[in-house]
Design an enzyme around this catalytic site. Sequence first.
Site, short mmCIF file in Angstrom:
data_model
loop_
_atom_site.label_atom_id
_atom_site.label_comp_id
_atom_site.label_asym_id
_atom_site.label_seq_id
_atom_site.Cartn_x
_atom_site.Cartn_y
_atom_site.Cartn_z
N SER A 1 0.81 -1.22 0.00
CA SER A 1 0.00 0.00 0.00
C SER A 1 0.84 1.27 0.00
CB SER A 1 -0.95 0.01 1.20
OG SER A 1 -0.20 0.06 2.39
N HIS B 1 1.61 4.02 6.95
CA HIS B 1 0.99 4.92 5.98
C HIS B 1 1.46 6.35 6.22
CE1 HIS B 1 -2.62 2.22 4.63
NE2 HIS B 1 -1.49 1.85 4.10
N ASP C 1 -7.53 6.32 5.11
CA ASP C 1 -7.60 5.14 5.98
C ASP C 1 -8.83 5.04 6.85
OD1 ASP C 1 -5.24 4.40 4.93
OD2 ASP C 1 -4.01 4.83 6.69
#
Lengths: 237, 172
Positions: free
Chosen positions: B49, B90, B115
């Site tokens: 990701s 992230h 998210d």
Amino acid sequence: MASSQEKIAVYSLSDLKHTSDDAIPTYLNSISFTQSHFLADVRLGLSYLAFAICAACFLWDYKLGFEDTKYYTAIAVALYAIINSSLSIWIWVVERGIVYVGTNKAGDWISIQSATKKHVPIYNLTITVTEAGKGGSSRETKLSRPFREWFDETGAFVALPFQQMFASNVDIVGKADPKRVVVEKKKGAAAKLDTSKTMDEKLLNLLAESYVDVAAEDAGTSSATPAKGTKRRGKKA
Amino acid sequence: MLSALRNPRQAASQIITFGLILSTAFMMWKGLSVIADSPSPIVVVLSGSMEPAFQRGDLLFLWNRNFFEETKVGEIVVYNVKGKDIPIVHRVVRKFGTGSEAQLLTKGDNNVADDTELYARGQDYLERQDIIGSVVGYIPFVGYVTIMLSEHPWLKTVALGIMGLTAILQRE
């Protein structure tokens, strides 16, 4: 156990050394020396203390999580580092390869340090004797002997020549075990000569000797196996 | 080995040699944790990701102290969602407010959406305490071993068994 039944790989230097190291306490304890385990006990004590701190740290971290215990963890890490460094110092500075410390009935104190050089099949011993009632002065004997003197070609440990080496070269061992003292004036001289030579010269000598041995055996002049050890040493002179 | 059983000191010494290898590794990990102030100062990227910044198997080094400035937009952080114990790597894309009460929103560089879907039920944003560290360095690919180990758990047992046996049987 002198592991006289167990056979080792004769090309493994660490097997040769460890088997010989193990045979020293077996022999000396059998001739009324009392072994002191102080060095090993301190080493084990420090090791297990360090491990206990680590186990405790693991437990509280596992049960209570990182955030709630991080100050205790920091203290444990610092303590662990300190104990582990003292352990290293103990092994490198205090123990220095000492494999036996003991006293006999008269109170004489003996300490034996063993070492090998990488890939050189020679057993280097430093034996320090402090006799009782001599004001703490000690004598140091250095011996360097090839392992083949007490290992046969199959890798079995042969106790007699090994024990004779100690009995003949260390007088308090000789007194405790007079049967195994090999009196040979020439041999003593040769041993002294040996220590003054460099490692290369010694190796050359060893090589030369082994060739002579083979030649003698080929010629059919060699006697029965038990005499072999003394014969070899005789040739060195 | 057999002679070790007859000599308790030697047996104790061989066991603790193995014990000290394990405990030293653990204490080094804990030392790093304490210094970085993070429960897990080194993590392995498990998903794609964050591509192209990080690939699966990259090893990341985390730092969880705010000596000079607060965690800010653009930083790549690792956070734990309540109720899930898999850390997520992230990037911080929004920040409202300051201090420990600041509300942070994260998004994977390679993901289409932010998210909010990943957070726990009823949670719309992260707080500073959810974050276990900002990424300060990485080594590509070396963490792939741990992905292998977690996808094939029997490898762990085998590796640990081999390590234990060699430490006990060898006297070097």
